[in-house]
Design an enzyme around this catalytic site. Sequence first.
Site, mmCIF file in Angstrom:
data_model
loop_
_atom_site.group_PDB
_atom_site.id
_atom_site.type_symbol
_atom_site.label_atom_id
_atom_site.label_comp_id
_atom_site.label_asym_id
_atom_site.label_seq_id
_atom_site.Cartn_x
_atom_site.Cartn_y
_atom_site.Cartn_z
ATOM 1 N N LYS A 114 5.738 47.220 27.517
ATOM 2 C CA LYS A 114 6.169 46.074 28.322
ATOM 3 C C LYS A 114 6.259 44.822 27.450
ATOM 4 O O LYS A 114 7.189 44.025 27.567
ATOM 5 C CB LYS A 114 5.204 45.857 29.493
ATOM 6 C CG LYS A 114 5.317 46.954 30.549
ATOM 7 C CD LYS A 114 4.155 46.941 31.541
ATOM 8 C CE LYS A 114 4.205 48.171 32.438
ATOM 9 N NZ LYS A 114 3.023 48.309 33.314
ATOM 10 N N GLN A 164 -2.562 45.742 34.945
ATOM 11 C CA GLN A 164 -2.363 47.149 34.595
ATOM 12 C C GLN A 164 -3.416 47.998 35.319
ATOM 13 O O GLN A 164 -4.604 47.804 35.147
ATOM 14 C CB GLN A 164 -2.463 47.328 33.065
ATOM 15 C CG GLN A 164 -2.130 48.723 32.577
ATOM 16 C CD GLN A 164 -0.680 49.123 32.844
ATOM 17 O OE1 GLN A 164 0.237 48.317 32.727
ATOM 18 N NE2 GLN A 164 -0.463 50.373 33.233
ATOM 19 N N ASP A 214 5.027 42.898 40.159
ATOM 20 C CA ASP A 214 4.839 44.338 40.397
ATOM 21 C C ASP A 214 5.026 44.680 41.882
ATOM 22 O O ASP A 214 5.072 45.854 42.245
ATOM 23 C CB ASP A 214 3.419 44.749 39.972
ATOM 24 C CG ASP A 214 3.439 45.597 38.709
ATOM 25 O OD1 ASP A 214 4.504 46.158 38.378
ATOM 26 O OD2 ASP A 214 2.379 45.710 38.061
#
Length: 285
Positions: free
Chosen positions: A52, A96, A119
Amino acid sequence: MQLLDGKALSAKIEANVANEVKNLKNKTGLVPGLAVVLVGQDPASAAYVNMKKKACDRVGFYSVTHEMPEDISQEAIENTIKMMNNNPNIDGILIQLPLPSQIDTTKILELVDPSKDVDGFHPYNVGRLATGLDGFVPCTPLGVMELLKEYDIDVKGKNCVVVGASNIVGKPMAALLLNANATVEICHIFTDNLKKHTLDADMIFVGAGVINLIKEDMVKEGVIIVDIGINRADNGKLVGDVDFDRVSKKCSYITPVPGGVGPMTISMLLSNTLKATKAHADERD
Ligand code: NAD
């Protein structure tokens, strides 16, 4: 059989994002900023975060990774999130997952400013997706929809079976399909006789994390399959949830693993972050 090439499409999307970043910077001086929280030493999580970060560098984003030890406290993560919520240089915040067991993940995700929730895991954005309103949509299912669009595949009225019902893959996948007027069935670990459901499907979206879960005798001729699973086979290779060599012969379209949904997930993270930057810029005007 035609492959749904996520690698090629993601390169195209990345080039568009990079171009938009350049224009935005020239016009407003703004640079999209993404902050990532990485807790512990899990090699898979570290590898994803690294991918990422590299993608952010390629398109000209500012990105920062907050690396924290496995035994970090709830309060310390919460303080970091609050700091990022208040930082005008940060447009997107990504936690994460999974977080270690001492951490209340729900509380952490709920603390992220919904306008920075690139997200799409905050209940505010989950609710907006469920009601068909604009918001942030989880990157993996969003990438699947983009891939279908690229190949002019319309899900309207199709029998779509989603295998896997997690909050980050299966459930938002099902919501997007329903919003696009598909007939949607969701299967999971407790589904009795999976084959009974998949055999009738016009399209199968599988994200269960089980090698060879979808076999040749479980699908009809001409089916479209999107394989979201990413598994490490005994020989070290990355494979999906579909017995690709046999099943692909019956498909009209299928995604490869790797090179299908995976790269799309990263490019959707970039486009979600750019979307957040634009919204923040509008708010400031
Ligand atoms: P998860 O473990 O949270 O959820 C798995 C889901 O699959 C659950 O709903 C479970 O009930 C279902 N399931 C498990 N075994 C099953 C079986 N035998 N039959 C039917 N259903 C079964 O996992 P997740 O985070 O949703 O990820 C799923 C897969 O997708 C993993 O392989 C993961 O690596 C992959 N993934 C890929 C991407 C990508 O970018 N391509 C992104 C996220 C996750």
